[in-house]
Write a protein that holds these residues in place. Sequence first.
Motif, PDB file in Angstrom:
ATOM      1  N   PRO A   1       0.840  -1.203   0.000  1.00  0.00           N
ATOM      2  CA  PRO A   1       0.000   0.000   0.000  1.00  0.00           C
ATOM      3  C   PRO A   1       0.871   1.248   0.000  1.00  0.00           C
ATOM      4  N   PRO A   2       0.246   2.402  -0.300  1.00  0.00           N
ATOM      5  CA  PRO A   2      -1.186   2.628  -0.568  1.00  0.00           C
ATOM      6  C   PRO A   2      -1.534   2.417  -2.035  1.00  0.00           C
ATOM      7  N   TYR A   3      -2.853   2.262  -2.306  1.00  0.00           N
ATOM      8  CA  TYR A   3      -3.367   2.227  -3.670  1.00  0.00           C
ATOM      9  C   TYR A   3      -4.173   3.508  -3.895  1.00  0.00           C
TER      10      TYR A   3
ATOM     11  N   LEU B   1     -10.858   8.827   9.779  1.00  0.00           N
ATOM     12  CA  LEU B   1     -11.409   7.475   9.886  1.00  0.00           C
ATOM     13  C   LEU B   1     -10.507   6.469   9.190  1.00  0.00           C
ATOM     14  N   TRP B   2     -10.121   6.782   7.941  1.00  0.00           N
ATOM     15  CA  TRP B   2      -9.341   5.811   7.164  1.00  0.00           C
ATOM     16  C   TRP B   2      -7.912   5.713   7.658  1.00  0.00           C
ATOM     17  N   ASP B   3      -7.319   6.819   8.105  1.00  0.00           N
ATOM     18  CA  ASP B   3      -5.971   6.751   8.658  1.00  0.00           C
ATOM     19  C   ASP B   3      -5.929   5.868   9.904  1.00  0.00           C
TER      20      ASP B   3
ATOM     21  N   VAL C   1      -4.742  -1.895  11.127  1.00  0.00           N
ATOM     22  CA  VAL C   1      -4.530  -3.198  10.476  1.00  0.00           C
ATOM     23  C   VAL C   1      -3.058  -3.441  10.154  1.00  0.00           C
ATOM     24  N   LEU C   2      -2.307  -2.391   9.833  1.00  0.00           N
ATOM     25  CA  LEU C   2      -0.890  -2.581   9.552  1.00  0.00           C
ATOM     26  C   LEU C   2      -0.115  -2.892  10.834  1.00  0.00           C
TER      27      LEU C   2
ATOM     28  N   ALA D   1      -5.406  -2.222   3.754  1.00  0.00           N
ATOM     29  CA  ALA D   1      -4.913  -0.862   3.979  1.00  0.00           C
ATOM     30  C   ALA D   1      -4.766  -0.106   2.661  1.00  0.00           C
ATOM     31  N   GLY D   2      -4.305  -0.809   1.628  1.00  0.00           N
ATOM     32  CA  GLY D   2      -4.160  -0.157   0.332  1.00  0.00           C
ATOM     33  C   GLY D   2      -5.479   0.372  -0.194  1.00  0.00           C
TER      34      GLY D   2
END
Length: 258
Positions: free
Chosen positions: A68-70, A131-133, A139-140, A182-183
């Motif tokens: 990641p990231p994508y 939220l996404w961060d 998860v990482l 995560a990606g």
Amino acid sequence: MREDTVTARDGTRLHIRIDGPEDAPTVAFANSLGTDMRLWDDVLSLLEGYRFVRFDKRGHGRSDVPKPPYSMGTLVADAEAVLDHLGITGCTFVGLSIGGMIAQGLAVKRPDLVARLVLSNTAAKIGDATLWDTRIDAVLRDGMEPIADAVMERWFGRDFRATPGLALWRARFCETPPDGYAGCCAAIRGTDFYTPTSGLRLPTLAIAGSEDGATPPDLVRETAGLIPGARFEIIRRAGHLPCVENPAEYAALLRSFL
């Protein structure tokens, strides 16, 4: 049924599956974050007369898992590569959650590929950067297991969470590679399709689940409202994955739209 591998523009290998007659109208499917193409098994068993194309997003299922990231542009290009590889134009494209974002981006970029759009449990913009961060960091650092129960609460309505099926989907979620998850979280984080989606002019069906904790009905309805003439439907007592919770009603909606 046949399975194949498509190589994306950056060399990532994408796993695809094709079911149904080769000469039938094509319906393509893009699945949600944390699931693979098995998301659609129960719905497809209730439909006939079409050629069904499914693929695992990068980082999911049997596709490669780049670091990641994508970006959403990359995920859209992956879907584009799948359809181009098969020589498909003018299909019905069904996308759920992040798959629905991919569907919007593909319809804008390549209108020759998409004649009809199904936007399921999705939106032009989902969540915010914080939220996404937070999700990416979790998860990482710790893997999928610690967030699984909270995700199941958002994914499924109360009725389904009381069934043995919950354990199956929880296990499938935990099988998702953290890098792939995560990606794709990063791709959602960077996406705001309000302006491009408002320029779409094609037959569209939007589907929401009344108990969806990830993309609530009002958010799906708002996105449908960006596309003139879009049809909006709610599946009651279902959450973020109504194709799993109520495949019969989901298939009936698709059938009537098709």
